[in-house]
Design an enzyme around this catalytic site. Sequence first.
Site, short mmCIF file in Angstrom:
data_model
loop_
_atom_site.label_atom_id
_atom_site.label_comp_id
_atom_site.label_asym_id
_atom_site.label_seq_id
_atom_site.Cartn_x
_atom_site.Cartn_y
_atom_site.Cartn_z
N THR B 40 0.83 -1.20 0.00
CA THR B 40 0.00 0.00 0.00
C THR B 40 0.87 1.25 0.00
OG1 THR B 40 -1.80 -1.13 1.16
CG2 THR B 40 -1.81 1.26 1.22
N GLU B 63 -9.87 -1.76 -0.12
CA GLU B 63 -9.70 -2.31 1.22
C GLU B 63 -9.81 -1.24 2.30
OE1 GLU B 63 -6.55 -4.97 1.05
OE2 GLU B 63 -7.30 -6.09 2.75
N ARG B 215 7.38 -7.21 -19.30
CA ARG B 215 7.25 -7.73 -20.65
C ARG B 215 7.75 -6.71 -21.65
NH1 ARG B 215 1.58 -9.99 -22.17
NH2 ARG B 215 2.09 -11.37 -20.45
N HIS B 219 15.28 -4.78 -17.15
CA HIS B 219 15.34 -4.37 -15.76
C HIS B 219 16.47 -5.13 -15.08
CE1 HIS B 219 13.61 -8.24 -14.39
NE2 HIS B 219 12.95 -8.18 -15.53
N GLY B 283 47.73 1.29 14.31
CA GLY B 283 47.95 2.55 13.60
C GLY B 283 47.03 2.80 12.42
N GLU B 306 33.94 4.05 15.40
CA GLU B 306 34.60 3.57 16.61
C GLU B 306 34.91 4.68 17.59
OE1 GLU B 306 37.68 0.79 16.13
OE2 GLU B 306 36.41 -0.56 14.97
#
Lengths: 90, 513
Positions: B40, B63, B215, B219, B283, B306
């Site tokens: 949706t 829906e 078709r 892609h 290092g 880090e």
Amino acid sequence: MAELILYVAGGSARAQRAESQVRAIIDAAGSNVRLEVVDVRADPARAEEAGILATPTLVRTDGPPSRRVIGDLADRDRVLAFLGFEGVRA
Amino acid sequence: MSSTLDKLETGIKGFDGLTLGGLPRGRTTLVAGTPGSGKTIFAVQFLAEGARRGEPGVYVTFEERPDDIARNVSTLGWDISSWQEQGLWRVVDASFRGEDAGIVVGSFDLDALIGRIEHAIDQVGAVRVAIDSLGAVFSRLGQRHEDLRLQLGQVAERLRRLGVTTVITAERRDDSAGVIDRHQMEEFVADNVVILRHTLDDERRRRTVEVLKFRGSHHQEGQYPFVIVPDQGIRVVPLHTLDLTQPTSDARVTSGIAELDRMCGGGFFRDSVILLSGATGTGKTLVASHFVASEEEGRALYLSFEESREQLFRNAASWGFDFAAREAEGRLRVMSLYPEAMSLQNHALRIDEALEEFQPDRLVVDSLSALERGGSRRTFREFVIGLTSLVKHREVTSLFTNSTPTLGGGTSVTEAHISTLTDSIILLRYVEMYGAMRRAITVLKMRGSTHDRSIREFTVDDKGVHVGRVFTNLSGVLEGRPTATESAMVEQMESRFEPLAFGPDLGDGELPR
């Protein structure tokens, strides 16, 4: 007074079948039935308002509850019973 | 088969790349997925992106109630009511309004629905249509799937003749291969099928999109990860499928360390990815800092997983680099992030955005191994492939650091995965010798170039890094357990005065300290 609205798509064979079925129902029910026929092709806004998806669709609006039947109404008795026209035999 | 069909750019980030231009224009595409897979959102986003470009759209909902849709998507930042006012959005409300009971008696067609959709398309001059969802049509009009399939085929045909580009969503029961949608509608409704999947991979949610078929047009194949981002909606993580072979450019850039450039045969290739691997403290950050400060021109982007920005700046300063000044001048951007802060897919998106925005020439990811725990092995590998493709596509020279699991070396998960993906690999290792810890550096791999294959000593002073003597007569340096060969001691003394392979300016026979 029973209120019926029949939504059809133009003059297709299915639409014509449905319309003649409804008229037969009305005849059997007597003059206490009012019928309006709406062509969804000509008036899509009405169809939108009523939330109509399929045609033909027959709606009985003098509720509550409102009831609807989708299809060309081939089985007349079943339609009659569902729409609440008890005791009427077509 | 016709030549490549004209495509309509959807505007959904990453999807247009995946589909090589968007959805086939004027055709219907079925978007199928299990509940919660994002169908949706896809359908609404397709229209929303259209509205943003001034392309009106019609949303046919079977829906969800229109108000619910509007409410749900407002959290994604889309204001449907304003588009409605501007004539860019029309809703055909085919949802169950709960008003009247109904039965089916006899045969029917969907002319009313088609009429309503056509009417809405006319009203706004729609270019895009979304129908959500096919499953709900079946439950509303139930009986006789055959009939319904034919009818829906007619709807699709009508839409084609109107020239609109349509997305229809359909539900799958599960992700087993072979069943596209529950009611097997695909041959009747759509030439084109996209599948959205939503699985758990090692306790992490993994969303993917796959173009199953288009078709008559091309892609990308395979499943591509996507995320749903607040304020943006669906974003497909960019994974350019570049062929990772020789670097395409011969141009070189400096590492910032002259001796290292020589070891690499002239510096790094400009469009290469360099993996710098070593235990903590060997290092890596220092070498990365040299790289960041290597040029006065250009910009460097430093992604720190880090250390905090402050820590990084402080350390850099102690080595003589003024990162604060660079940053102020716009030549450096540092982003410090917790690896756990988001999924790997989201990290990939963030990095892509930062690259797009800042347009650096050099990138440091310190460290890649910090992100290892962010997903399953497959997800991590995907992430690394994606990241590598991304930076090569943008021609950003990239240095990725990797922490080995033990102080002595050993192979880390990251190394195992990506050593084939990177162009160059530089190793830093501790070497215990004569009762002291020393460090070694070696260029293990340098795709496309000859390079120094020796293992050299690596020292650090207040001017930064120096690469010096070759560690001769030792084996096992890389494993961190150097073993002197028999006469090594004597030869060490003798070799102190030997000229070294790369010229007299490298080492000059000082006593090992």
